[in-house]
Design an enzyme around this catalytic site. Structure first.
Site, short mmCIF file in Angstrom:
data_model
loop_
_atom_site.label_atom_id
_atom_site.label_comp_id
_atom_site.label_asym_id
_atom_site.label_seq_id
_atom_site.Cartn_x
_atom_site.Cartn_y
_atom_site.Cartn_z
N GLU A 16 7.43 -10.65 -11.19
CA GLU A 16 6.90 -10.58 -9.93
C GLU A 16 7.16 -11.31 -8.86
O GLU A 16 7.50 -10.81 -7.84
CB GLU A 16 5.13 -11.06 -10.09
CG GLU A 16 4.13 -10.72 -8.98
CD GLU A 16 4.08 -9.41 -8.54
OE1 GLU A 16 3.44 -8.64 -9.54
OE2 GLU A 16 4.53 -8.90 -7.72
N ASP A 65 8.91 -9.69 -5.42
CA ASP A 65 8.22 -10.20 -4.09
C ASP A 65 9.20 -10.61 -3.25
O ASP A 65 9.24 -10.43 -1.92
CB ASP A 65 7.18 -10.99 -4.27
CG ASP A 65 5.85 -10.30 -5.14
OD1 ASP A 65 6.08 -9.00 -5.35
OD2 ASP A 65 5.14 -11.06 -5.71
N SER A 106 2.49 -3.80 -6.56
CA SER A 106 3.23 -5.22 -6.40
C SER A 106 4.53 -4.81 -5.74
O SER A 106 4.93 -5.75 -5.11
CB SER A 106 3.66 -5.85 -7.74
OG SER A 106 2.35 -6.20 -8.47
N ASP A 131 1.30 11.13 5.98
CA ASP A 131 0.12 11.42 5.39
C ASP A 131 0.67 11.85 3.89
O ASP A 131 1.29 12.84 3.77
CB ASP A 131 -0.75 12.42 6.23
CG ASP A 131 -2.02 12.72 5.45
OD1 ASP A 131 -2.25 11.86 4.59
OD2 ASP A 131 -2.91 13.52 5.95
N GLY A 188 -5.40 13.14 5.87
CA GLY A 188 -6.09 12.25 6.52
C GLY A 188 -6.20 11.15 5.47
O GLY A 188 -5.72 11.14 4.33
#
Ligand SMILES: *[C@@H]1O[C@H](CO)[C@@H](O)[C@H](O)[C@H]1NC(C)=O
Ligand SMILES: *[C@@H]1O[C@H](CO)[C@@H](O)[C@H](O)[C@H]1NC(C)=O
Length: 569
Positions: free
Chosen positions: A290, A294, A487, A529, A548
């Site tokens: 992780e 990140d 993540s 969208d 939307g």
């Protein structure tokens, strides 16, 4: 005479301090049942020490929330005029009466507490289980999580003196249960990535065909039109939260940049901040998937933005939740906190007490009022919450249900569709946020009776936005591989906000700060969208993505130039 009067007074004071002269107690918080997955093991050993915390009532949190909306709403005259550290603290610091009343109770019980937040609204102390049971009329018990075997000491109810109920928000750890699983990205392909994009065509706007199976920084830049030119503002920090001993590895970052951002110096690094005894060892085998993801998708996307990895130590019985609070209080104590904070951890809302969720949410409001954009991944279990789990009604995740942060869901593939794991839904703790009422009522009207009774139509709805989160190439322990999860999406969206902030700061303007009122108004039409796919869970197809806003991909995925233009740069 004088001496004997003094003597009598002392005796009287002593009597007050006697535990037998107990105050009248009143139930403060309770939970009806043990959360799914935990079993009761028996009474907690009486001499086990508990690290307790008390949240004191803040003097004007409503005023702070109002100030937050004023500085974050584009149509407001105060837009962008973020609060100083002192201005935030003026709203949050408890009254002298509150501080005095709670400390008097603690000292009657021979407890001396330390203050653990800049505004003085959190106290901490350590006492044995026996004393905690007595102090709080509680029944601290060992609970075991059946799947992980992890044990925690909790009580299903507790009380505080009735004259203190208005001074105390909550005592922790009591009825909040820890997150049994770290919320980590799923490894799609642990081996070397097949057919990775060779970044030989960085200037092209077309998304290379290989992005359909492997997402690299080049793919992300092409998908969202993100510039590759270097940011210039050194004050414009991007913070990356690190918890549960997930360590970010500089060598993995270097290999990642060498392979996938050869236009950047491979010597580009993140800096480190630590709290609660946190660290960031650099041994290859200690790199965390992780933390690597990140840092690689912030340093590797937010070109030239100073990235700081903030490693929170694990010194608690409780996994990440105390860390969630401490990292915010740590940043609130800084005179110049990062302009953006991205966090890829979370847990199901139903494991947390309403009071603690509220307190954490108000901490995000404080940092937002200072001008920090707070982003979290929405979770990877679809409508089942933070992870796939058994459920009859949909589980929303925390902190995505908090209205004062930005929740980021995930998409998959090129062209993008909703990722089926992308968590989204409606909070049971927080009502629909004012900035999203029209977007959400539009969705609910389209949805009709689908999933009726399985979710709370009046809850704060999430996620707010989305970004690609599947087949994402990273370097982990010096091997290339693909990962998936929301993540991936939060650091990518955070990087885009940081690059826009760089332009704003360079132009002498305020950073974007708390994003949602801007995202749902001025910026709403800038998103691509996402109208296909859904997020199954709890034996349903979950929610469908529609035209939307929807509770799978929010407003959609970003378009850098359009979003920057909406921000005025
Ligand atoms: C770069 O991409 C464009 C558009 O896809 C293509 O026409 C061009 O040939 C590519 N250049 C190289 C060097 O691959
Ligand atoms: C639904 O959400 C509202 C608004 O936050 C809340 O007051 C209510 O308690 C929730 N209902 C349930 C059943 O949790």
């Amino acid at each position: 005479m004088v001496a004997s009067t003094f003597f009598l007074v002392s005796l009287f004071a002593l009597a007050l301090g006697n535990p037998l002269s107990r105050r009248t107690m009143q139930l403060h918080e309770s939970r009806d049942e043990v959360p799914e997955g935990f079993v009761q093991q028996g009474a907690a050993p009486s001499d086990t020490m508990l690290k307790m915390r008390i949240a004191l009532t803040q003097n004007n949190i409503g005023g702070l929330q109002e100030a937050l909306m004023d500085v974050s709403t584009p149509s407001s005259a105060l837009y962008g005029q973020h609060l100083s550290k002192e201005e935030v603290e003026a709203f949050v610091t408890p009254s002298a009466e509150t501080v005095q009343a709670v400390n008097a109770w603690l000292s009657e019980n021979s407890i001396s507490a330390t203050t653990i937040s800049p505004a003085g609204d959190w106290l901490a102390f350590e006492i044995p289980v026996s004393k905690a049971n007595e102090l709080l009329d509680a029944d601290f018990t060992v609970f075991q999580h059946t799947e992980t075997g992890d044990q925690s000491i909790r009580t299903l109810s507790y009380s505080v003196p009735s004259d203190l109920t208005s001074h105390i928000e909550l005592v922790h750890p009591t009825i909040t249960f820890p997150n049994p699983f770290a919320h980590l990205p799923v490894v799609v392909s642990p081996g070397p990535a097949k057919g990775a994009v060779k970044p030989s065509n960085l200037s092209s706007d077309a998304v290379p065909a290989s992005c359909a199976t492997t997402i690299t920084p080049t793919c992300v830049q092409d998908l969202y039109g993100i510039p590759t030119t270097k940011a210039t503002e050194s004050s414009n920090q991007l913070g990356v939260s690190g918890f549960i001993e997930q360590f970010a590895n500089q060598q993995d970052l270097k290999t990642f940049l060498t392979n996938l951002r050869p236009d950047l110096p491979s010597t580009t690094v993140f800096t480190l901040q630590t709290l609660d005894g946190g660290s960031n060892p650099q041994t290859n085998s200690e790199a965390g998937i992780e933390a690597d993801l990140d840092t690689q998708y912030t340093v590797g996307i937010a070109t030239g933005v100073p990235v700081v990895f903030i490693s929170v130590g694990e010194r608690f019985q409780d996994g990440a939740l105390e860390g969630f609070l401490d990292i915010i209080n740590f940043l609130l104590g800084e005179s110049n906190p990062p302009h953006v904070l991205t966090t890829s951890y979370g847990q199901n809302e139903n494991t947390i007490s309403r009071a603690l969720a509220n307190q954490l949410c108000n901490a995000y409001a404080q940092l937002g009022a200072r001008g920090t954009s707070i982003l979290f991944s929405s979770g990877d279990g679809g409508v089942a919450g933070s992870q796939t789990t058994r459920c009859t009604t949909f589980l929303s995740t925390f902190p995505s249900g908090c209205p004062f942060m930005t929740s980021v869901g995930a998409t998959t593939g090129v062209p993008e569709t909703s990722a089926s794991f992308s968590s989204g839904g409606f909070s049971n703790f927080f009502g629909t946020a004012s900035y999203q009422t029209s977007a959400v009522s539009g969705y609910l009207a389209t949805l009709g009776n689908t999933n009726s009774g399985k979710f709370n139509r009046s809850g704060r709805a999430f996620p707010d936005v989305a970004a690609i989160g599947d087949n994402v190439e990273i370097v982990f322990q010096q091997e290339s591989g693909l990962v998936a999860g929301t993540s991936c999406s939060s650091p990518i969206f955070a990087s885009i906000i940081s690059l826009i902030n760089d332009k704003l700061v360079a132009a002498g303007k305020s950073p974007l700060g708390f994003l949602n009122p801007f995202l749902y108004s001025t910026a709403a039409s800038t998103f691509t969208d996402i109208t296909t796919g859904n997020n199954p869970g709890c034996n349903t197809n979950g929610f469908p993505a529609t035209a939307g806003w929807d509770p799978v991909t929010g407003l959609g995925t970003p378009n850098f130039a359009a979003l920057a233009a909406a921000a005025g740069v």
